[in-house]
Scaffold this motif. Structure first.
Motif, mmCIF file in Angstrom:
data_model
loop_
_atom_site.group_PDB
_atom_site.id
_atom_site.type_symbol
_atom_site.label_atom_id
_atom_site.label_comp_id
_atom_site.label_asym_id
_atom_site.label_seq_id
_atom_site.Cartn_x
_atom_site.Cartn_y
_atom_site.Cartn_z
ATOM 1 N N TYR A 1 40.817 25.258 -20.854
ATOM 2 C CA TYR A 1 39.609 25.947 -20.403
ATOM 3 C C TYR A 1 39.636 26.288 -18.922
ATOM 4 N N LEU A 2 40.316 25.473 -18.147
ATOM 5 C CA LEU A 2 40.358 25.728 -16.711
ATOM 6 C C LEU A 2 41.455 26.712 -16.340
ATOM 7 N N LYS A 3 42.506 26.793 -17.130
ATOM 8 C CA LYS A 3 43.637 27.628 -16.743
ATOM 9 C C LYS A 3 43.774 28.897 -17.579
ATOM 10 N N GLU A 4 43.361 28.858 -18.834
ATOM 11 C CA GLU A 4 43.521 30.016 -19.710
ATOM 12 C C GLU A 4 42.661 31.181 -19.231
ATOM 13 N N GLY A 5 43.284 32.306 -18.996
ATOM 14 C CA GLY A 5 42.553 33.500 -18.590
ATOM 15 C C GLY A 5 42.244 33.571 -17.114
ATOM 16 N N LEU B 1 35.001 33.459 -14.689
ATOM 17 C CA LEU B 1 33.581 33.256 -14.973
ATOM 18 C C LEU B 1 33.350 32.591 -16.328
ATOM 19 N N GLY B 2 34.048 33.031 -17.350
ATOM 20 C CA GLY B 2 33.865 32.440 -18.676
ATOM 21 C C GLY B 2 34.212 30.962 -18.703
ATOM 22 N N ASN B 3 35.314 30.621 -18.080
ATOM 23 C CA ASN B 3 35.731 29.218 -18.033
ATOM 24 C C ASN B 3 34.822 28.397 -17.118
ATOM 25 N N TRP B 4 34.295 29.022 -16.081
ATOM 26 C CA TRP B 4 33.358 28.324 -15.196
ATOM 27 C C TRP B 4 32.080 27.992 -15.964
ATOM 28 N N ARG B 5 31.609 28.935 -16.753
ATOM 29 C CA ARG B 5 30.414 28.665 -17.574
ATOM 30 C C ARG B 5 30.691 27.546 -18.568
ATOM 31 N N TRP B 6 31.872 27.553 -19.187
ATOM 32 C CA TRP B 6 32.246 26.486 -20.115
ATOM 33 C C TRP B 6 32.224 25.141 -19.395
ATOM 34 N N PHE B 7 32.805 25.103 -18.199
ATOM 35 C CA PHE B 7 32.839 23.870 -17.409
ATOM 36 C C PHE B 7 31.422 23.377 -17.108
ATOM 37 N N LEU B 8 30.527 24.279 -16.723
ATOM 38 C CA LEU B 8 29.155 23.901 -16.411
ATOM 39 C C LEU B 8 28.444 23.305 -17.618
ATOM 40 N N VAL B 9 28.722 23.840 -18.806
ATOM 41 C CA VAL B 9 28.071 23.344 -20.017
ATOM 42 C C VAL B 9 28.723 22.061 -20.512
ATOM 43 N N GLU C 1 27.265 33.631 -12.615
ATOM 44 C CA GLU C 1 27.870 34.842 -12.045
ATOM 45 C C GLU C 1 27.230 35.185 -10.703
ATOM 46 N N GLU C 2 25.924 35.080 -10.633
ATOM 47 C CA GLU C 2 25.199 35.353 -9.375
ATOM 48 C C GLU C 2 25.631 34.378 -8.281
ATOM 49 N N GLN C 3 25.789 33.115 -8.636
ATOM 50 C CA GLN C 3 26.200 32.112 -7.656
ATOM 51 C C GLN C 3 27.620 32.379 -7.154
ATOM 52 N N LEU C 4 28.524 32.776 -8.050
ATOM 53 C CA LEU C 4 29.887 33.084 -7.622
ATOM 54 C C LEU C 4 29.914 34.291 -6.691
ATOM 55 N N LYS C 5 29.053 35.274 -6.938
ATOM 56 C CA LYS C 5 29.007 36.463 -6.087
ATOM 57 C C LYS C 5 28.547 36.139 -4.674
ATOM 58 N N LYS C 6 27.768 35.068 -4.522
ATOM 59 C CA LYS C 6 27.282 34.663 -3.199
ATOM 60 C C LYS C 6 28.368 33.981 -2.371
ATOM 61 N N LEU C 7 29.410 33.512 -3.036
ATOM 62 C CA LEU C 7 30.484 32.798 -2.343
ATOM 63 C C LEU C 7 31.512 33.777 -1.803
ATOM 64 N N GLY C 8 32.221 33.364 -0.806
ATOM 65 C CA GLY C 8 33.302 34.168 -0.239
ATOM 66 C C GLY C 8 34.576 33.345 -0.163
ATOM 67 N N LEU C 9 35.589 33.926 0.460
ATOM 68 C CA LEU C 9 36.832 33.189 0.679
ATOM 69 C C LEU C 9 36.542 31.969 1.540
ATOM 70 N N PRO C 10 37.082 30.851 1.315
ATOM 71 C CA PRO C 10 38.106 30.456 0.356
ATOM 72 C C PRO C 10 37.545 29.892 -0.949
ATOM 73 N N HIS D 1 39.107 38.365 -6.751
ATOM 74 C CA HIS D 1 38.634 38.778 -8.076
ATOM 75 C C HIS D 1 37.391 37.999 -8.493
ATOM 76 N N ALA D 2 36.717 37.368 -7.533
ATOM 77 C CA ALA D 2 35.491 36.579 -7.763
ATOM 78 C C ALA D 2 35.718 35.415 -8.722
ATOM 79 N N GLN D 3 36.922 34.836 -8.687
ATOM 80 C CA GLN D 3 37.216 33.653 -9.475
ATOM 81 C C GLN D 3 37.174 32.437 -8.554
ATOM 82 N N LEU D 4 36.596 31.369 -9.043
ATOM 83 C CA LEU D 4 36.443 30.144 -8.261
ATOM 84 C C LEU D 4 37.808 29.524 -7.998
ATOM 85 N N THR D 5 38.094 29.221 -6.745
ATOM 86 C CA THR D 5 39.361 28.588 -6.378
ATOM 87 C C THR D 5 39.244 27.078 -6.510
#
Length: 126
Positions: A21-25, A33-41, A55-64, A69-73
């Protein structure tokens, strides 16, 4: 503290049950985003409104914290897991259900004596 947070995330990242779930996709070292939502649940047991606002929370974040691609590092995940908003004793889960002003000896306390049964059997087999 940053090194400890990143080591914690690395251990989480390497858990066999979570790897799919953390690495696939996701790009290497990120969570989409999909895997982040899975992790949260599934891992965080977050409320519906938290998951829906992911998704809104990820958009508020920046590097690093997120990549281009707006994926959580991994760094962003470590900061989230160590943040005040992710405290172990979340206030909504710590509400007192009833008045507790009597001596402790007057309360019935439920316990479970087989909580570590599998661990005990595993150790006995050695």
């Amino acid at each position: 503290a940053v090194l400890e947070d990143l080591l914690m995330v690395q251990q989480l990242w390497d858990q066999p049950g979570l790897q799919k779930y953390l690495k696939e996709g996701s790009s290497p070292g990120t969570i989409n985003l999909g895997n982040w939502r899975w992790f949260l649940v599934q891992v965080q047991d977050e409320a519906r409104e938290i998951v829906e606002s992911a998704e809104e929370q990820l958009k508020k974040l920046g590097l690093p914290d997120v990549d281009d691609h707006a994926q959580l590092t991994m760094y962003g995940l470590s900061r989230f897991l160590s943040s005040y908003s992710n405290t172990f004793f979340e206030p909504r889960r710590c509400r007192q259900h009833c008045e507790m002003n009597r001596p402790l000896s007057e309360y019935w306390i439920s316990t479970a004596h087989h909580v570590h049964g599998d661990l005990g059997r595993a150790l006995a087999r050695r």
